[in-house]
Design an enzyme around this catalytic site. Sequence first.
Site, PDB file in Angstrom:
ATOM      1  N   ASP A   1       0.915  -0.908   0.162  1.00 58.34           N
ATOM      2  CA  ASP A   1      -0.224  -0.116   0.093  1.00 58.34           C
ATOM      3  C   ASP A   1       0.950   1.192   0.325  1.00 58.34           C
ATOM      4  OD1 ASP A   1      -2.448   1.383   0.095  1.00 58.34           O
ATOM      5  OD2 ASP A   1      -2.791   1.398   2.334  1.00 58.34           O
ATOM      6  N   HIS A   2       0.702   2.057  -0.499  1.00 61.84           N
ATOM      7  CA  HIS A   2       1.088   3.348  -1.234  1.00 61.84           C
ATOM      8  C   HIS A   2       2.774   3.753  -0.761  1.00 61.84           C
ATOM      9  CE1 HIS A   2      -1.711   6.140  -1.058  1.00 61.84           C
ATOM     10  NE2 HIS A   2      -2.295   5.543   0.249  1.00 61.84           N
TER      11      HIS A   2
ATOM     12  N   GLU B   1      -1.673   5.445  -8.970  1.00 67.28           N
ATOM     13  CA  GLU B   1      -3.248   6.804  -8.572  1.00 67.28           C
ATOM     14  C   GLU B   1      -3.091   8.272  -9.104  1.00 67.28           C
ATOM     15  OE1 GLU B   1      -3.827   8.762  -4.001  1.00 67.28           O
ATOM     16  OE2 GLU B   1      -2.453   6.975  -3.920  1.00 67.28           O
TER      17      GLU B   1
ATOM     18  N   HIS C   1      -7.097   9.500   4.091  1.00 72.09           N
ATOM     19  CA  HIS C   1      -6.765   8.826   4.847  1.00 72.09           C
ATOM     20  C   HIS C   1      -7.108   9.037   6.846  1.00 72.09           C
ATOM     21  CE1 HIS C   1      -3.770   8.444   1.476  1.00 72.09           C
ATOM     22  NE2 HIS C   1      -4.826   7.010   1.624  1.00 72.09           N
TER      23      HIS C   1
ATOM     24  N   ALA D   1     -10.991   4.463   3.116  1.00 75.10           N
ATOM     25  CA  ALA D   1     -12.606   4.661   3.043  1.00 75.10           C
ATOM     26  C   ALA D   1     -13.211   3.945   4.774  1.00 75.10           C
ATOM     27  CB  ALA D   1     -12.997   3.503   1.817  1.00 75.10           C
TER      28      ALA D   1
ATOM     29  N   ASN E   1      -9.899   0.433   0.749  1.00 73.16           N
ATOM     30  CA  ASN E   1      -8.579   0.575   1.557  1.00 73.16           C
ATOM     31  C   ASN E   1      -9.189   0.068   2.765  1.00 73.16           C
ATOM     32  OD1 ASN E   1      -7.648  -0.568  -0.693  1.00 73.16           O
ATOM     33  ND2 ASN E   1      -6.090   1.352  -0.688  1.00 73.16           N
ATOM     34  N   ILE E   2      -9.682  -0.132   4.291  1.00 70.25           N
ATOM     35  CA  ILE E   2      -9.840  -0.323   4.913  1.00 70.25           C
ATOM     36  C   ILE E   2      -9.065  -0.539   5.713  1.00 70.25           C
ATOM     37  CG2 ILE E   2     -11.631  -1.084   6.668  1.00 70.25           C
ATOM     38  CD1 ILE E   2     -13.413  -1.503   4.436  1.00 70.25           C
TER      39      ILE E   2
END
Length: 326
Positions: free
Chosen positions: A96-97, A148, A192, A230, A271-272
Amino acid sequence: MVDKTFYRELGLVNTRDMFRKAMAGGYAIPAYNFNNLEQLQAIIQACAQTGSPVIVQVSKGARNYANETMLRYMAMGAVRMAREMGSEIPICLHLDHGDSFELCQSCIESGFSSVMIDGSHLAYDENIALTRKVVEYAHAHDVTVEGELGVLAGIEDEVSAEHSTYTKPEEVEDFVGKTGVDSLAISIGTSHGAYKFKVRPGEQPPPLRFDILSEVEKRIPGFPIVLHGASSVVPAYIELINRYGGNLEGAIGVSEEQLRKAAASAVCKINIDSDGRLAMTAKVREYLANNPREFDPRKYLGAGRQELIDLITHKNRNVLGSAGRV
């Protein structure tokens, strides 16, 4: 021919088939962040029990925290745990990222089946160049790549931005065409962290920009879209944390109704992260407050793990629509 994939020996899959099925079925694949054993156990148990495909994802900071070698074998263990539960759910390990080519390369070579390269903070042409470089390397190893466009506000690990910049729909065709990414994270009003919106008491947070999402869908029909930031920031967890010594006044997230709407669209990955952190923190605080003589980590972390199982079960069944989709 030499197999150039690193993740298959761990039992993992990339996102290609997951996203194809999600797009056709009108649901979203859950992408749950984890940092430790208890979080990963909860994710796998809940997804195995609900029959939900899952993306388990880690940030650069979480990878450093867990140790990259330990993380590799945790991913292998997660797959075997699901199989021993009698479940054949597909499991993807995702970065992620990711913030550099070198990090993405390292993750691919250690067994990740999917990576995100986040060049959204760069100039448009620089974002394209960096993303394309990652895609070329990843695809040589059958690893899928998320890019992104647009910037989400908020703070989460190393990712920090004071203001959101909405995705410009007129850029998406060019970006996808020039980079070759497999999915695209867009900015439509999520953010975020636990403080996603600044609203006065009694006010509702602004709705997500579904008009932008709709325009993106028109320009790249059938292409997988990803929604970051999210978490719903469940009010009950905020209340528990604050009751037992925390201070999270004003924390607010994205409503589940809006997430359900997004999951029925081209958004096929949601994404959670914050919700998982809040669930565990709330129950650990509650357990320790009610059991002041307890010092066994299995007891208080176990309470947090069970709450996370319950939360993920709810998300899969009632929000993302991913339950029973294997």
